[in-house]
Write an enzyme that holds these catalytic residues in place. Structure first.
Site, PDB file in Angstrom:
ATOM      1  N   LYS A  21      -3.032  -2.845  15.818  1.00  0.00           N
ATOM      2  CA  LYS A  21      -3.746  -1.727  15.171  1.00  0.00           C
ATOM      3  C   LYS A  21      -4.648  -1.029  16.192  1.00  0.00           C
ATOM      4  O   LYS A  21      -4.738   0.192  16.230  1.00  0.00           O
ATOM      5  CB  LYS A  21      -4.575  -2.223  13.982  1.00  0.00           C
ATOM      6  CG  LYS A  21      -3.760  -2.832  12.859  1.00  0.00           C
ATOM      7  CD  LYS A  21      -2.824  -1.817  12.228  1.00  0.00           C
ATOM      8  CE  LYS A  21      -2.020  -2.373  11.061  1.00  0.00           C
ATOM      9  NZ  LYS A  21      -0.983  -1.457  10.591  1.00  0.00           N
ATOM     10  N   SER A  66      -6.867  -0.856  10.309  1.00  0.00           N
ATOM     11  CA  SER A  66      -7.566  -1.961   9.648  1.00  0.00           C
ATOM     12  C   SER A  66      -8.972  -2.142  10.216  1.00  0.00           C
ATOM     13  O   SER A  66      -9.200  -1.922  11.411  1.00  0.00           O
ATOM     14  CB  SER A  66      -6.770  -3.249   9.884  1.00  0.00           C
ATOM     15  OG  SER A  66      -7.545  -4.377   9.552  1.00  0.00           O
ATOM     16  N   ALA A 113       4.711   1.304   7.849  1.00  0.00           N
ATOM     17  CA  ALA A 113       5.670   0.268   8.221  1.00  0.00           C
ATOM     18  C   ALA A 113       5.128  -0.604   9.349  1.00  0.00           C
ATOM     19  O   ALA A 113       4.871  -0.107  10.442  1.00  0.00           O
ATOM     20  CB  ALA A 113       6.986   0.921   8.669  1.00  0.00           C
ATOM     21  N   GLY A 167     -11.415 -17.354  13.401  1.00  0.00           N
ATOM     22  CA  GLY A 167     -11.265 -15.892  13.501  1.00  0.00           C
ATOM     23  C   GLY A 167     -11.946 -15.114  12.379  1.00  0.00           C
ATOM     24  O   GLY A 167     -11.993 -13.893  12.422  1.00  0.00           O
ATOM     25  N   PHE A 223     -12.561 -21.189   2.686  1.00  0.00           N
ATOM     26  CA  PHE A 223     -12.734 -21.498   4.106  1.00  0.00           C
ATOM     27  C   PHE A 223     -14.192 -21.401   4.546  1.00  0.00           C
ATOM     28  O   PHE A 223     -14.593 -20.421   5.159  1.00  0.00           O
ATOM     29  CB  PHE A 223     -11.854 -20.575   4.952  1.00  0.00           C
ATOM     30  CG  PHE A 223     -10.374 -20.694   4.670  1.00  0.00           C
ATOM     31  CD1 PHE A 223      -9.766 -21.947   4.579  1.00  0.00           C
ATOM     32  CD2 PHE A 223      -9.582 -19.559   4.502  1.00  0.00           C
ATOM     33  CE1 PHE A 223      -8.395 -22.059   4.332  1.00  0.00           C
ATOM     34  CE2 PHE A 223      -8.222 -19.659   4.265  1.00  0.00           C
ATOM     35  CZ  PHE A 223      -7.627 -20.920   4.175  1.00  0.00           C
ATOM     36  N   ILE A 228       0.840  -1.206   0.000  1.00  0.00           N
ATOM     37  CA  ILE A 228       0.000   0.000   0.000  1.00  0.00           C
ATOM     38  C   ILE A 228       0.876   1.258   0.000  1.00  0.00           C
ATOM     39  O   ILE A 228       0.566   2.252  -0.657  1.00  0.00           O
ATOM     40  CB  ILE A 228      -0.987  -0.021   1.194  1.00  0.00           C
ATOM     41  CG1 ILE A 228      -1.824  -1.308   1.136  1.00  0.00           C
ATOM     42  CG2 ILE A 228      -1.899   1.206   1.164  1.00  0.00           C
ATOM     43  CD1 ILE A 228      -2.729  -1.532   2.332  1.00  0.00           C
ATOM     44  N   ASP A 240      12.109   2.572   4.649  1.00  0.00           N
ATOM     45  CA  ASP A 240      11.784   1.149   4.735  1.00  0.00           C
ATOM     46  C   ASP A 240      12.996   0.410   5.285  1.00  0.00           C
ATOM     47  O   ASP A 240      14.126   0.789   5.000  1.00  0.00           O
ATOM     48  CB  ASP A 240      11.421   0.610   3.343  1.00  0.00           C
ATOM     49  CG  ASP A 240      10.424  -0.535   3.408  1.00  0.00           C
ATOM     50  OD1 ASP A 240       9.303  -0.392   2.887  1.00  0.00           O
ATOM     51  OD2 ASP A 240      10.763  -1.585   4.011  1.00  0.00           O
ATOM     52  N   TYR A 255      -1.673  -9.276  15.513  1.00  0.00           N
ATOM     53  CA  TYR A 255      -1.529  -8.270  14.450  1.00  0.00           C
ATOM     54  C   TYR A 255      -2.649  -7.226  14.570  1.00  0.00           C
ATOM     55  O   TYR A 255      -2.404  -6.023  14.610  1.00  0.00           O
ATOM     56  CB  TYR A 255      -1.577  -8.931  13.055  1.00  0.00           C
ATOM     57  CG  TYR A 255      -2.071  -7.989  11.995  1.00  0.00           C
ATOM     58  CD1 TYR A 255      -1.232  -6.997  11.485  1.00  0.00           C
ATOM     59  CD2 TYR A 255      -3.397  -8.035  11.532  1.00  0.00           C
ATOM     60  CE1 TYR A 255      -1.698  -6.088  10.552  1.00  0.00           C
ATOM     61  CE2 TYR A 255      -3.864  -7.136  10.606  1.00  0.00           C
ATOM     62  CZ  TYR A 255      -3.010  -6.163  10.116  1.00  0.00           C
ATOM     63  OH  TYR A 255      -3.496  -5.252   9.209  1.00  0.00           O
TER      64      TYR A 255
HETATM   65  C1  UD1 Z   1      -7.482 -10.392   6.826  1.00  0.00           C
HETATM   66  C2  UD1 Z   1      -7.225 -10.205   8.287  1.00  0.00           C
HETATM   67  C3  UD1 Z   1      -7.232  -8.755   8.639  1.00  0.00           C
HETATM   68  C4  UD1 Z   1      -6.246  -8.002   7.781  1.00  0.00           C
HETATM   69  C5  UD1 Z   1      -6.558  -8.238   6.310  1.00  0.00           C
HETATM   70  C6  UD1 Z   1      -5.470  -7.622   5.474  1.00  0.00           C
HETATM   71  C7  UD1 Z   1      -8.082 -12.234   9.433  1.00  0.00           C
HETATM   72  C8  UD1 Z   1      -9.101 -12.780  10.373  1.00  0.00           C
HETATM   73  N1  UD1 Z   1      -8.188 -10.947   9.086  1.00  0.00           N
HETATM   74  O1  UD1 Z   1      -8.824  -9.999   6.541  1.00  0.00           O
HETATM   75  O2  UD1 Z   1      -6.880  -8.607   9.999  1.00  0.00           O
HETATM   76  O3  UD1 Z   1      -6.305  -6.622   8.061  1.00  0.00           O
HETATM   77  O4  UD1 Z   1      -6.593  -9.638   6.035  1.00  0.00           O
HETATM   78  O5  UD1 Z   1      -5.766  -7.694   4.142  1.00  0.00           O
HETATM   79  O6  UD1 Z   1      -7.200 -12.924   8.978  1.00  0.00           O
HETATM   80  N2  UD1 Z   1     -10.360 -16.894   2.111  1.00  0.00           N
HETATM   81  C9  UD1 Z   1     -10.477 -18.170   1.598  1.00  0.00           C
HETATM   82  N3  UD1 Z   1      -9.333 -18.825   1.203  1.00  0.00           N
HETATM   83  C10 UD1 Z   1      -8.100 -18.276   1.308  1.00  0.00           C
HETATM   84  C11 UD1 Z   1      -7.981 -16.967   1.848  1.00  0.00           C
HETATM   85  C12 UD1 Z   1      -9.122 -16.314   2.243  1.00  0.00           C
HETATM   86  O7  UD1 Z   1     -11.578 -18.705   1.490  1.00  0.00           O
HETATM   87  O8  UD1 Z   1      -7.124 -18.934   0.970  1.00  0.00           O
HETATM   88  C13 UD1 Z   1     -11.578 -16.164   2.502  1.00  0.00           C
HETATM   89  C14 UD1 Z   1     -11.635 -15.819   3.986  1.00  0.00           C
HETATM   90  O9  UD1 Z   1     -12.297 -16.833   4.698  1.00  0.00           O
HETATM   91  C15 UD1 Z   1     -12.417 -14.505   3.964  1.00  0.00           C
HETATM   92  C16 UD1 Z   1     -12.104 -13.882   2.610  1.00  0.00           C
HETATM   93  O10 UD1 Z   1     -11.581 -14.932   1.815  1.00  0.00           O
HETATM   94  O11 UD1 Z   1     -13.780 -14.793   3.988  1.00  0.00           O
HETATM   95  C17 UD1 Z   1     -11.098 -12.776   2.721  1.00  0.00           C
HETATM   96  O12 UD1 Z   1      -9.978 -13.254   3.429  1.00  0.00           O
HETATM   97  P1  UD1 Z   1      -8.621 -12.418   3.539  1.00  0.00           P
HETATM   98  O13 UD1 Z   1      -8.204 -11.939   2.205  1.00  0.00           O
HETATM   99  O14 UD1 Z   1      -7.658 -13.236   4.321  1.00  0.00           O
HETATM  100  O15 UD1 Z   1      -9.058 -11.126   4.361  1.00  0.00           O
HETATM  101  P2  UD1 Z   1      -9.770 -11.014   5.807  1.00  0.00           P
HETATM  102  O16 UD1 Z   1      -9.740 -12.293   6.532  1.00  0.00           O
HETATM  103  O17 UD1 Z   1     -11.069 -10.334   5.617  1.00  0.00           O
END
Ligand code: UD1
Length: 343
Positions: free
Chosen positions: A156, A127, A84, A300, A221, A14, A33, A152
């Site tokens: 924040k 976040s 950072a 989570g 997931f 970003i 950085d 993490y």
């Molecule tokens: C995650 C973090 C958040 C962080 C953000 C940064 C968690 C709980 N939250 O958000 O703290 O600020 O990333 O970008 O980890 N998914 C899949 N398969 C995958 C990866 C993700 O199904 O391999 C799904 C997840 O279940 C979710 C969605 O995709 O429903 C988005 O996931 P992700 O990109 O990891 O973001 P967040 O979990 O929303």
């Protein structure tokens, strides 16, 4: 004269996109950085895109001596944008002390030494994870922050508390915290984008790496959430839109337009898309079938999260303009270009 902006973490995902937007708005950018999770090549790429080479300072902001000398060399800066930080959610659960130490020491040193030389404007990279499980949607900035599910995320939340305490007793100091929803996508040139270390945690880089043949299969997931298709809903936002919001926030601070010494804004589009929505859009935009499988829920994860965007529009005059297809197109272009497979 050009105003100087210090961008910590400016070689990261970003931060680098924000450096480009700042240069485009005629700011003089200093990228700071430690290169622990990024590469100095980013400076060349920023120069290739903008025609302007930002100043680069390799500094470990955890180190007080290095941070103090950084700010004494750049006393004339108008503001600091602080990206950072370490950001891998899963890793933070395994190594909490690393995350608290890195993310909080660097914040404390930055605040202390920028203030010491009279740089009184600060923008923080926060976040939507600080909202925890939302009680109402779209989520407003006034929604009470909860303890995030990972160290993490907790860095924040704690950082925002530090900013609240510090701005309260430091009359000239102003801070803006920007709460990002789910930033994805890349610069249209395909020259810079998201480059996670190792196996991606986040959905979009996992999708593009699977399509590029680097990962075998995307794991979805859970499909038993109470949403339209059973998969969780998020507010995906184009990183270039996100970067532009930082320019607006800088302008608000420089023009001293802020109404409170510490302000918080959501940065999202206000639209929610499910995981399957994103997969289908990827298949349509890229013309490629994606190999994916539904697996158990990830611990989570919240069911649904999307932003109320009104405050950012009213106060920053900013709203996201790019849609999901543009996010996916640019992320895919970046992945292909990076892997050297583009024809
Ligand atoms: C995650 C973090 C958040 C962080 C953000 C940064 C968690 C709980 N939250 O958000 O703290 O600020 O990333 O970008 O980890 N998914 C899949 N398969 C995958 C990866 C993700 O199904 O391999 C799904 C997840 O279940 C979710 C969605 O995709 O429903 C988005 O996931 P992700 O990109 O990891 O973001 P967040 O979990 O929303």
């Amino acid at each position: 004269m050009k105003k100087k902006i210090i961008v910590t973490g400016g070689c990261g995902y970003i931060g680098s996109h924000t450096a480009i937007e700042l240069i485009g708005h005629n700011y003089d950018v200093v990228v700071v950085d430690d290169l622990s999770n990024s590469s100095q090549d980013t400076i060349d790429r920023i120069e290739a895109i903008t025609g302007v080479r930002p100043t680069f300072e390799q500094v470990d902001l955890k180190d007080a001596v290095q941070t103090e000398s950084l700010f004494s060399a750049h006393k004339d800066a108008a503001a600091v944008i602080h990206f950072a930080a370490l950001k891998a959610v899963g890793e933070s659960v395994q190594k909490p002390l690393d995350y608290y130490q890195n993310n909080l020491y660097s914040l404390l040193n930055t605040l202390k030494f920028q203030h010491q030389v009279g740089i009184e404007s600060f923008i923080f990279s926060s976040s939507a994870t600080v909202y925890g499980i939302p009680k109402a949607l779209p989520i407003l900035e006034t929604h009470k922050a909860q303890r995030p599910s990972s160290p993490y995320g907790n860095t924040k939340k704690i950082a925002e508390e530090i900013l609240e305490d510090f701005t309260k007793v430091t009359p000239n100091f102003s801070a803006i915290s920007l709460r990002y929803f789910n930033p994805i996508g890349a610069h249209e040139s395909g020259e810079i984008g998201e480059l996670p270390n190792g196996i991606p945690n986040n959905l979009m880089p996992y999708i593009t790496q699977t399509a590029a043949g680097i990962r075998d299969q995307l794991m979805v997931f859970g499909d038993d959430y109470p949403t339209k298709d059973g998969t969780p809903v998020r507010d995906y936002i184009h990183v270039v839109d996100l970067a532009k919001a930082h320019v607006q926030a800088v302008q608000r601070l420089i023009k001293q337009e802020q109404e409170q010494s510490f302000e918080i804004y959501n940065l999202g589009t206000g639209n929610g898309f499910s995981v399957l929505d994103v997969i289908k859009a990827f298949e349509r935009v890229s013309g490629q079938k994606l190999n994916y499988q539904i697996v158990d829920r990830r611990e989570g994860d919240v069911t649904e999260l999307y932003a109320s965007t009104d405050l950012a529009f009213q106060k920053l005059g900013w709203k996201a303009e790019l849609g999901l297809d543009e996010m996916i197109e640019s992320a895919w272009r970046w992945e292909q270009k990076y892997r050297g497979k583009e024809n």
